[in-house]
Scaffold this active site. Structure first.
Site, mmCIF file in Angstrom:
data_model
loop_
_atom_site.group_PDB
_atom_site.id
_atom_site.type_symbol
_atom_site.label_atom_id
_atom_site.label_comp_id
_atom_site.label_asym_id
_atom_site.label_seq_id
_atom_site.Cartn_x
_atom_site.Cartn_y
_atom_site.Cartn_z
ATOM 1 N N LYS B 75 0.066 31.353 71.700
ATOM 2 C CA LYS B 75 0.186 30.052 70.889
ATOM 3 C C LYS B 75 1.139 30.021 69.897
ATOM 4 O O LYS B 75 0.821 31.311 68.962
ATOM 5 C CB LYS B 75 -0.968 29.076 70.638
ATOM 6 N N SER B 150 -3.395 20.327 71.324
ATOM 7 C CA SER B 150 -2.225 20.981 71.042
ATOM 8 C C SER B 150 -1.601 22.121 71.805
ATOM 9 O O SER B 150 -0.473 22.415 71.811
ATOM 10 C CB SER B 150 -1.847 21.281 69.516
ATOM 11 N N SER B 174 -7.921 21.576 70.830
ATOM 12 C CA SER B 174 -6.570 21.505 71.377
ATOM 13 C C SER B 174 -6.634 22.811 72.348
ATOM 14 O O SER B 174 -5.498 22.926 72.977
ATOM 15 C CB SER B 174 -5.999 22.257 70.087
#
Lengths: 98, 482
Positions: B75, B150, B174
């Site tokens: 990420k 996210s 997330s």
């Protein structure tokens, strides 16, 4: 609690953010809705309840969070400055302050 | 070659059946073929990836690599040395970290290959990856729908076979939510289980590095590599790390599973409910004992979270001031003008919204009424779980009240987006581990995830249950729509 456009402007100033007039109107409405929702926290009975900041602290944490104050290598100056928008002579450069 | 299983790849690379270069090339080819449509990645540097693969091939005989040649998506809010790390934000669009996050360092020591940096909502704030400053990450089961967020890019990368494993991060769900939307596994570990050194801070009392993979064995393998105390993160825990792989095959018969009634109320989509009820029936047929439990303070969870997380974010994001790194506007009039215009140009709408809420909640005269009270309500939420875990080994519930929603559906209504986090945020507030496990599909062939939650540092229970479940009830997944 109701929030005025002026209060939103004041918070924006504290947060070092700028909003256009248009953004400010839309934002005040959204902000109000979120605050209305958050208000329900006032219903919770928190008398004599301790706050939680570190949620998974073990009983012996003090043994682990302290260490000897030894000097160890850190990032070289050039690498520390490499991402700066403006730098020179080993320093970050900013607009004149005084 | 199929790159869906980390343990298979690692065994094959170690035994010389394939080279790390061949695995890396296969992953890169898949990214090349699919990612223009899916948008899972923000940065991929093929030459760097292949050079890294060659390095693993060169050293494979001298080193014991548990993740030999395994392609991992990271990420983009996790720092990778000299590899662009944007946090999905314009303000960091050219940021090259001078160091690796501890999680990245451990991945590399384990012989993994960082295949690319995964798309995410800006500074991990969002539930759809629509808040990425660059592009949306689309759902591979329906590209008109969101991947979740996210950590949407991380979930899509694994779901579409562009990476075998992925690192995401969790502050309020997330990783579990995008994992459930994309038919992969997502583990949020106990707060402090994995070092956060190099994870760009959002809300420090909640943030965790979190994991995505295709099967429980791979998650166990990855967790074993990442977990453990790190002197560079004072919140990382000294609790010993068990052998997760050895825990996987322990029996689940007799395991006590709690069903929190507050997670099945109003707002839960009927088709998601149906899939979860079927999964609960499956758990029962595995010999697990089902017990009704109550977590009454769940009703305060979203309000609590949306004070604590923005308050901490407003403080953490003060560092983006155009001085040490990140973008700076041209020709500022003075220092204050530089701060304001740099931040207003650099941050997107959701990040600004949260900074504003947080600044308000921490401002003079309001601190006690908002943040102070929220920290106390957090204690109540934690106590609900403490009481539940006196009676049960784990809890099961839905991950999200709905399957993946349409792109654009919720973006103009922030509160409705926040409310979709209702079943995930309490695990973050209580600091407990929680896993999203694929368990079915809606009639529109959209994935549904089952959430399993355990007490702090009991990740092994989650993995053991997931392994038994996945072995006994393999899912026939619909084809990807890419």
């Amino acid at each position: 609690m109701s929030i005025s456009r002026d209060e939103v402007l004041k918070i924006a100033d504290l947060a070092k953010l700028h909003f256009s007039e248009e953004e400010l109107d839309a934002f005040t409405v959204q902000f109000q809705r979120i605050l209305d929702y958050i208000e329900q926290l006032k219903e919770a009975d928190v008398e004599e309840v301790e706050p939680t900041s570190h949620v998974s602290l073990t009983a012996d944490f003090e043994r682990h969070i302290f260490r000897e104050d030894e000097v160890k290598p850190s990032l070289p100056v050039e690498e520390s400055l490499a991402n700066a928008p403006d730098a020179g002579s080993g320093h970050f450069r900013v607009p004149k302050v005084i | 070659m199929d790159i869906r299983e980390a343990s298979t790849i690692s065994d094959a690379v170690r035994s010389g059946q394939v080279t790390a270069r061949e695995v890396a090339a296969a992953a890169l080819q898949r990214i090349e073929a699919l990612d223009a449509k899916l948008g899972a990645f923000l940065t991929v540097e093929p030459e760097r990836v292949l050079a890294r693969a060659d390095e693993i091939d060169r050293t494979i005989r001298e080193r014991d690599y548990p993740l030999a040649g395994v392609p991992v998506a990271v990420k983009d809010n996790i720092c990778t040395r000299n590899l662009r790390t944007t946090c999905g934000s314009r303000i960091l669009r050219n940021y090259l970290p001078p160091y690796n996050a501890t999680a990245v360092e451990r991945l590399e020591l384990a012989g993994a290959i960082i295949i690319g940096k995964a798309n995410c909502d800006e500074f991990a704030m969002g539930s759809s990856t629509e808040n990425s400053a660059f592009h949306v990450a689309r759902n591979p089961y329906d590209p008109e729908r969101v991947s979740g967020g996210s950590s949407g890019g991380s979930a899509v990368a694994v779901a579409a076979g562009m990476a075998t494993l992925a690192l995401g991060s969790e502050t309020g769900g997330s990783v579990r939510q995008p994992a459930s939307f994309c038919n992969v596994l997502g583990l949020k570990p106990t707060y402090g289980r994995i070092s956060r050194y190099g994870l760009v801070a959002f809300a420090s009392s909640l943030d965790c590095v979190a994991l995505i993979g295709n099967n429980p064995r791979d998650i166990a393998l990855l967790l074993g590599v990442l977990a453990g105390r790190d002197a560079r993160d004072s919140t990382s825990s000294p609790v010993p790390v068990p052998d997760y792989a050895a825990e996987l095959n322990k029996p689940v018969r007799g395991l006590k599973l709690g069903i929190p009634r507050e997670f099945f109320g109003e707002g839960l989509d009927p088709e998601v409910k149906l899939a979860i009820e079927a999964a609960i029936g499956n758990a029962h047929s595995l010999g697990c004992e089902l017990i009704d439990v109550s977590l009454p303070n769940t009703r305060y969870a979203i309000a609590d979270y949306y004070i604590i997380a923005p308050a901490e974010a407003s403080s953490n994001l003060a560092r983006y001031d155009g001085v040490r790194y990140g973008e700076r506007v041209s020709a500022p009039k003075d220092l204050s003008d530089m701060y304001k215009r740099t931040r207003s140009d650099g941050f997107g709408a959701e990040v600004k919204r949260r900074i504003m809420i947080g600044t308000y909640a921490l401002s003079s005269g309001y601190y006690e009424a908002y943040y102070g009270r929220a920290m106390k309500v957090r204690t109540l939420i934690k106590r609900d779980y403490d009481r539940a875990f006196e009676k049960v080994d784990a809890l099961i519930s839905p991950v999200s009240p709905t399957a993946a929603f349409r792109i654009g559906e919720k973006i103009s209504d922030p509160l409705s987006m926040y409310l979709s986090d209702i079943y995930t945020v309490t695990a973050n507030l209580a600091g407990i581990p929680a896993l999203s496990l694929p368990c079915g599909f809606t009639s529109a062939a959209l994935p549904v995830g089952l959430q399993v939650l355990a007490n702090q540092f009991q990740e092994a229970v989650l993995l053991r249950f997931a392994e038994a479940y996945a072995q006994s009830f393999p899912l026939a997944s619909p084809p990807l729509q890419v």
